[in-house]
Design a protein around this motif. Structure first.
Motif, PDB file in Angstrom:
ATOM      1  N   TYR A  97       0.908  -1.163   0.040  1.00 35.81           N
ATOM      2  CA  TYR A  97       0.106   0.007   0.069  1.00 35.81           C
ATOM      3  C   TYR A  97       0.845   1.082  -0.062  1.00 35.81           C
ATOM      4  O   TYR A  97       0.878   2.241  -0.865  1.00 35.81           O
ATOM      5  N   VAL A  99       0.910   4.028  -3.277  1.00 31.99           N
ATOM      6  CA  VAL A  99       0.375   5.332  -3.298  1.00 31.99           C
ATOM      7  C   VAL A  99       1.388   6.247  -3.436  1.00 31.99           C
ATOM      8  O   VAL A  99       0.923   7.508  -3.756  1.00 31.99           O
ATOM      9  N   ALA A 126       0.864   8.243  -6.563  1.00 28.69           N
ATOM     10  CA  ALA A 126      -0.201   9.028  -6.773  1.00 28.69           C
ATOM     11  C   ALA A 126      -0.003  10.519  -6.317  1.00 28.69           C
ATOM     12  O   ALA A 126      -0.893  11.378  -6.925  1.00 28.69           O
ATOM     13  N   THR A 162      -0.859   8.346   4.317  1.00 33.13           N
ATOM     14  CA  THR A 162      -0.037   8.769   3.132  1.00 33.13           C
ATOM     15  C   THR A 162       1.566   8.531   3.599  1.00 33.13           C
ATOM     16  O   THR A 162       1.824   8.476   4.572  1.00 33.13           O
TER      17      THR A 162
END
Length: 528
Positions: free
Chosen positions: A21, A25, A28, A238
């Protein structure tokens, strides 16, 4: 299939899923930067025709100085021109796109009623660098008769995003998630560097279009990827890490492997996840199938991969029956208004007055509480009951702007930010909601096509922002009306159970029928 059992056995968000994960991310973040970069890349600062050389005196209204740059921050072509005098005694009136030489002037005054010779600027302009040091506008003089060129940058970029979402969403269902993630990530790095070395406007536009395609493709696929590796208990966070260094080590998702009949690979992945998470894997791939599928006695793990021909899927599979078609149309409408509202508020933030960087910061800062509220609400009251009210709130807030008196600008700004807050909740939620509304085999296609509609909204958004020249709050009013209507339609969608569907298309179609064995049957809606 009951692939969701994997997370009950191996953990909903254990070490294996966390590593994937946080690595996935990271990229992104770069995608988001590229999406809104055009706010500053194509910014047009105040400018004026450069005029003659050796300027010694400048007049602007009742102000005087010795340099054009002294007046550029406050220069407005609609309120007058700049009058300059050269060392040779010539006098010129300078506007944005024209210069006029005064013939036989008497004295050096701002007003002049004599004869002038008016000529168009020859391509030399003086720009205000107070806030914008450099942009494509200042780099290639895209003003006056070329002012329409920078206005095409954001719509062209969003057109690339639209095409990329559709193409890569479909490819991810055909060839797998990991291959698309690797391809789009590497291409995004290459095109991002190429943009910085653009030698002309047309090369810049072409590279930005390709960059938009791969950035969109990455975002669509990575969301499906992390969703299919994460159980119901989700951690929202994040983090940054160098994705390109180890993206080639990413495994395919168990959902995708089972949907494609690759049971041996699925078993290998289960064993790897268990070892990495420090658990003992007692789960077998064949146990993830429905009971009726296991009763045929076929040794699934002994089957050769690819023995069964894969069914070709298309966007028509999102419209297999009336119920699915209605759901798809409503979901697409949410994607559209979410994107339209998001970019209208973001791109239009520079028109609010004051420092444009602070305005964009505030427009982005309001998203943080919106996502926190959205995450809390969707787990407490459900996806639909969070999405629909947020769209209705956005619609009401935006439409109230029309009754705000012109001298109370702060209230209009508050209502505008309230609309951005509400629309961001729906826009952030629709990704997860779409994943949970569609079965595994067409999930990437559903998200990809939804993202396609999202990009239709983002293509329209820049043109909607330009309507502020007609009335400053007209873009928000348009968004408000559409948001309210789509919010009402969202109430017709089914609620989900907080996890992706694991049914196949055939099961979904069968379970969605009105009757089965003489009884009212709607298990598909229950699973949704």
């Amino acid at each position: 299939m009951t692939v969701e059992r994997i997370f009950d056995e191996l953990g909903h968000f254990n070490r294996f899923q966390a590593c994937l994960y946080f690595a996935a991310v990271f990229q992104a973040t770069a995608c988001g930067i590229h999406y809104l970069a055009s706010v500053f890349l194509v910014e047009t600062p105040n400018f004026v025709c450069s005029g003659p050389s050796n300027i010694t005196d400048v007049l602007y209204g009742n102000l005087s100085g010795s340099s054009l740059e002294d007046f550029l921050p406050d220069f407005k072509s609609r309120t007058g021109v700049m009058v300059v005098r050269t060392a040779e005694g010539e006098q010129w009136e300078l506007s944005r796109c024209h210069s006029a030489q005064r013939i036989d002037p008497i004295g050096f005054t701002y007003d002049f009623d004599g004869i002038k010779t008016v000529t168009a600027c020859d391509g030399n302009f003086v720009y205000d660098h107070t806030e914008v040091e450099q942009s494509v506008v200042t780099e290639w003089d895209l003003v006056c008769d070329k002012e329409w060129l920078p206005k095409l940058c954001q719509p062209t970029f969003m057109m690339g995003v639209l095409i990329g979402a559709l193409v890569f969403g479909d490819l991810a269902d055909r060839v797998g998630r990991v291959k698309i993630l690797m391809c789009t990530s590497i291409c995004q790095f290459g095109f991002g560097v190429a943009v910085a070395f653009s030698g002309n406007y047309y090369f810049f536009m072409a590279v930005r279009f390709l960059l938009a395609m791969v950035s969109s493709g990455y975002l669509v696929v990575v969301f499906v990827y992390v969703t299919e590796f994460t159980g119901i208990k989700i951690i929202l966070s994040t983090c940054t890490s160098p994705f390109l260094l180890f993206c080639w080590k990413f495994p395919e998702t168990p959902f995708y492997l089972m949907a494609k009949g690759r049971y041996r690979d699925a078993q290998t992945l289960l064993d790897k996840m268990a070892r990495f998470n420090g658990l003992e894997c007692n789960l077998k791939a064949e146990e993830l199938l429905e009971p009726e599928e296991r009763e045929n006695g076929t040794a699934l793990l002994e089957q050769e991969e690819g023995k069964q021909p894969a069914k070709k899927l298309s966007i028509l599979d999102l419209f297999r029956n009336w119920r699915m078609a209605g759901r798809t149309c409503t979901v697409w409408a949410i994607w559209f208004i979410g994107s339209l509202g998001y970019y209208v508020f973001s791109l239009g933030s520079v028109n609010l007055g004051g420092n444009q960087y602070m305005n964009l910061f505030l427009a982005g800062a309001v998203e943080l509480p919106s996502y926190l509220v959205g995450c809390f609400a969707m787990d407490r009251i459900g996806r639909k009951k969070t999405c629909a009210p947020s769209l209705l709130l956005a619609g009401v807030a935006c439409m109230l702007i029309i009754v705000v008196p012109p001298d109370i600008k702060w209230l209009a700004i508050v209502l505008s930010m309230t609309g951005k807050f509400a629309i961001a909740i729906a826009f952030g939620l629709i990704y997860l909601y779409t994943c949970e509304l569609y079965p595994t085999i067409i999930r990437s296609l559903a998200v990809g096509s939804g993202s396609m509609m999202c990009r239709v909204g983002s293509v329209v958004a820049p043109f909607c922002v330009y309507l502020a020249d007609v009335w400053v709050y007209l873009p928000q009013l348009i968004v408000g009306i559409l948001a309210f209507i789509i919010g009402v339609l969202t109430l017709l969608l089914p609620e989900t159970l907080g996890k992706p569907l694991t049914t196949t298309l055939e099961e979904a179609e069968a379970l969605g029928s009105k009757k089965k064995d003489g009884m009212e049957m709607n298990q598909f809606e229950a699973k949704a």
